[in-house]
Design an enzyme around this catalytic site. Sequence first.
Site, short mmCIF file in Angstrom:
data_model
loop_
_atom_site.label_atom_id
_atom_site.label_comp_id
_atom_site.label_asym_id
_atom_site.label_seq_id
_atom_site.Cartn_x
_atom_site.Cartn_y
_atom_site.Cartn_z
N VAL A 518 0.84 -1.19 0.00
CA VAL A 518 0.00 0.00 0.00
C VAL A 518 0.88 1.24 0.00
CG1 VAL A 518 -1.85 1.20 1.20
CG2 VAL A 518 -1.68 -1.26 1.36
N ASP A 628 -9.59 -12.50 7.16
CA ASP A 628 -8.25 -12.11 7.61
C ASP A 628 -8.33 -10.98 8.64
OD1 ASP A 628 -5.52 -12.29 7.73
OD2 ASP A 628 -5.13 -11.19 5.89
#
Length: 832
Positions: A518, A628
């Site tokens: 990211v 997750d």
Amino acid sequence: MALPKTPSPFPSPSFSLLLSLLFLALQSPLSFSADTISSNFSISGDQKLTSKGGDFVLGFFSPSNSSKYYIGIWYKKVSQQTPVWVANRETPVSDKTKSELRLSDDGNLVLLNQSQTQIWSTNTSISAKSTVAVLQDSGNLVLADGSNSSRILWQSIDHPTHTWLPGGKLGLNKVTKQNQRLISWRSSADPAPGIFSLELDPNGSSQYFIQWNKSVQYWTSGTWNGKIFSGVPEMTANYNYDFKYVNDSDESYFTYSVKYPSVISRFVMDFSGRIQQLTWMEDSQEWILFWAQPRALCEVYSLCGPFGSCSESSGTFCKCVKGFVARNQTEWDLQDQTGGCVRRTPLQCGSNNSANVGKDGFYPMDSVKLPVNHQNLDVGSAEDCESACLNNCSCTAYSFSGGCSVWHGDLINLQEQYNGSNGGTLYLRLAALELAASELPDSTSKKGTVVGAVAGAVAGLVVCLFIVRVLIRRRQKRRRIHAVKAVGRALVPFRYSDLQHFTKNFSEKLGGGGFGSVFKGFLSDSIAIAVKKLEGLHLHGEKQFRSEVSTIGTVQHVNLVRLLGFCSEGAKSLLVYEFMPKGSLDTQLFQNNSMVLDWNTRYRIALGTARGLVYLHEKCRDCIIHCDIKPENILLDASFVPKVADFGLAKLVGRDFSRVLTTMRGTRGYLAPEWITGVAITAKADVYSYGMMLLEIISGRRNSEQTEEGKAAFFPALAATRLAQGDVGSLADHRLGDDVSIEELERACKVACWCIQDDERSRPTMGQVVQILEGFLEISMPPIPRSLQVLAESPENINFFSDLSSNQSSRTRSATSTGSQVKSTASRSSNV
Ligand SMILES: *[C@@H]1O[C@H](CO)[C@@H](O)[C@H](O)[C@H]1NC(C)=O
Ligand SMILES: *[C@@H]1O[C@H](CO)[C@@H](O)[C@H](O)[C@H]1NC(C)=O
Ligand SMILES: *[C@@H]1O[C@H](CO)[C@@H](O)[C@H](O)[C@H]1NC(C)=O
Ligand SMILES: *[C@@H]1O[C@H](CO)[C@@H](O)[C@H](O)[C@H]1NC(C)=O
Ligand SMILES: *[C@@H]1O[C@H](CO)[C@@H](O)[C@H](O)[C@H]1NC(C)=O
Ligand SMILES: *[C@@H]1O[C@H](CO)[C@@H](O)[C@H](O)[C@H]1NC(C)=O
Ligand SMILES: *[C@@H]1O[C@H](CO)[C@@H](O)[C@H](O)[C@H]1NC(C)=O
Ligand SMILES: *[C@@H]1O[C@H](CO)[C@@H](O)[C@H](O)[C@H]1NC(C)=O
Ligand SMILES: *[C@@H]1O[C@H](CO)[C@@H](O)[C@H](O)[C@H]1NC(C)=O
Ligand SMILES: *[C@@H]1O[C@H](CO)[C@@H](O)[C@H](O)[C@H]1NC(C)=O
Ligand SMILES: *[C@@H]1O[C@H](CO)[C@@H](O)[C@H](O)[C@H]1NC(C)=O
Ligand SMILES: *[C@@H]1O[C@H](CO)[C@@H](O)[C@H](O)[C@H]1NC(C)=O
């Protein structure tokens, strides 16, 4: 039509007929479900053996994309034909109807090809008058004495191919010196022995090695400590298998069993050079990769062969270096890249051709992991290093950083986009012609930076243009591409070059999750964005990507990170999110230097996260299971409002859960047990992960902090025990001092402990979690989860327990009394 039958105490005529037929069938060697090859029953064409319980089948099979036939054993209940053992790995037959697997006159099981030549044999010396070959329910083919079937003469499980089945041995026969190694297939279409193998240390220690060409060892499990292999600490989370090590005078081996017999699971030495654990998901009819070592594919020795280069950030991993092409494109396309690459244009060096074709030169490759087997030369400068390499025709590359290194012959284990310690710039020797060709992309990239600089200078203008362009493009696209209709109105389709610009060419990395890295960027001076570069996408086709993304885009809630736009250009897939100034929860919770989150904020974070999950599970159109949940995926805005990130991506990226496991080394244990047992995954798997995370929010530390190799401390076991003893006060982060509401603390601990129950039916829904945390629903005392009881009893945790108590003894004392008060007021059981 279904008329109720009158029950009769006597068997009806049809029933007894059935019985006698059944009896006949059992008698006849030609019955449909034969499990035995005898002197008068053999296998040919489409005939098969089926084990008694119907678990395994033996017969001729042909791997996909192959026209050849092999004798193999595969699962009957698995819809994708999955061979676990192959007899004639190296000698396939081309006509299965004229080939035959039968007992030979000497009692061995043999395979004859269409010209009646023996091409495979069990090849053992037999002292019995007759033999039989039986396929057992464990997947083992046993050749036994015909008059005493418990006298085993040969069995397939002693001769594994690439699969290690439950009940199988993998080790060393000290008498015959035979090593039962797993050897990979050559490719998905070719079961012949490949170049990678797994074996127990032939020198007698209890560790496994993975080797390349039976010579180069590139992974080791570490030694067995009675519970786990020291190099595989995540084994403790894997309480689904029982491993056993046997070491006596005759043999040393490991064997394992699966605790839940219904689970279909196996270890495979894959042709990609990794040992993998796969579990069959009945629900989705696919094999799930649950665990693999080495974790990074590029750590596999010579994965891409000579002059191939590996990159973890490209979906295909292997490519040929500049100026080289695959040695065998057929094999390369079948994912067998170990053959590597060859030069497209021969070097000039050493040839007599004195025509004016130019000399060899060097092509620089930046940020690579340097290949293995270099030689050091004692020269002082980069120029001398270069000319030393140029003057020796066998020299293929050099590198100069401080000292001069040169390589002769094949370059092995080159890795690109590498950032580690033995990285640097490699100068690759190429023919002048190739170098000239490589100039072309270089010059355009220079032009690109100039354009970039100009664009930077007029950034404000660009932003305006960008908005205009988006509008225009959206109009154009609406006319041209139907797929774009699927995209929610609010989502902006970005161009890659724009994102490159907004993120200053992806220069500020915020983090890297299981799905990709990211980067921070700015749409304008004030609007910050987070751009996620997706990796390992399983989708093929822009249409599918767009439709998944549009689904994610419609999911909007104050506790979910908002998707602003996306980019899909060729292999590049990116998602653009709103930027979260306070980062992820793990940095706020676990980093020592940062401000300690106060109890009130923590409780609000727990509650907000739960609300976000309720929305995902219950409120949006299709239920989304996050898969997750962990502190890394909870982001915080400027006022610490939690926002769940990365939802919906599990579907995009596919269910390769080795990625999830990659993060488990330091922070194992967010995964619910049903991931391992192979039952269908429901929203309760998220509840489990949430419970584990809630405990970390409470304690301010990772549930499992690896103290030393192989020895782990597990906070949830402690929490469940303390809670049962009515001593919750000691569980809160000691940095909080007295700033803790004991009532909220106990509620949170109970919720967390209910969430992490082994049986998913015992866990609350996220909706119930919210109600409990809000105080609207009463909650009873949870039992200690069975899997944690085991941990709580194991001796290595005792040190940890006492360490923790002594650190916090003062808090423990004051809190204990409050704890017991709370206990007495804790009321009747709720429905949870
Ligand atoms: C199978 O072979 C055995 C002897 O090996 C013989 O007694 C028996 O009759 C044979 N059965 C059939 C069905 O041919
Ligand atoms: C078989 O070959 C085709 C075409 O080469 C390819 O698309 C497909 O993925 C292959 N299947 C497997 C299982 O390798
Ligand atoms: C049968 O195997 C033998 C030995 O490997 C080989 O020479 C022969 O060509 C094979 N026959 C056929 C029809 O493949
Ligand atoms: C059979 O085994 C013997 C030794 O036991 C070995 O010499 C021979 O090469 C083997 N034959 C085959 C076909 O594997
Ligand atoms: C059958 O073989 C097993 C194993 O070799 C042996 O223990 C047993 O005594 C044998 N039974 C008979 C009846 O010979
Ligand atoms: C086994 O021992 C021998 C001699 O002690 C040594 O040369 C060899 O490297 C060892 N092999 C492994 C795999 O450790
Ligand atoms: C296995 O047993 C042998 C003696 O039989 C011993 O020398 C060796 O150290 C043992 N190996 C392990 C890993 O315990
Ligand atoms: C593997 O090792 C053998 C010798 O043990 C050698 O002949 C062969 O060339 C090696 N294979 C590769 C691909 O290097
Ligand atoms: C490439 O590999 C395939 C499969 O191993 C083989 O059949 C073929 O002959 C090879 N082609 C070349 C040009 O070597
Ligand atoms: C060099 O040239 C000679 C004669 O032209 C030829 O016989 C020889 O093979 C050449 N050598 C190489 C390495 O090309
Ligand atoms: C080139 O380098 C190799 C490996 O160091 C060496 O064996 C060979 O003699 C060198 N050749 C020349 C012409 O220097
Ligand atoms: C390489 O590592 C440095 C420091 O560890 C980091 O700042 C940089 O972003 C990394 N580069 C890449 C491409 O990951």
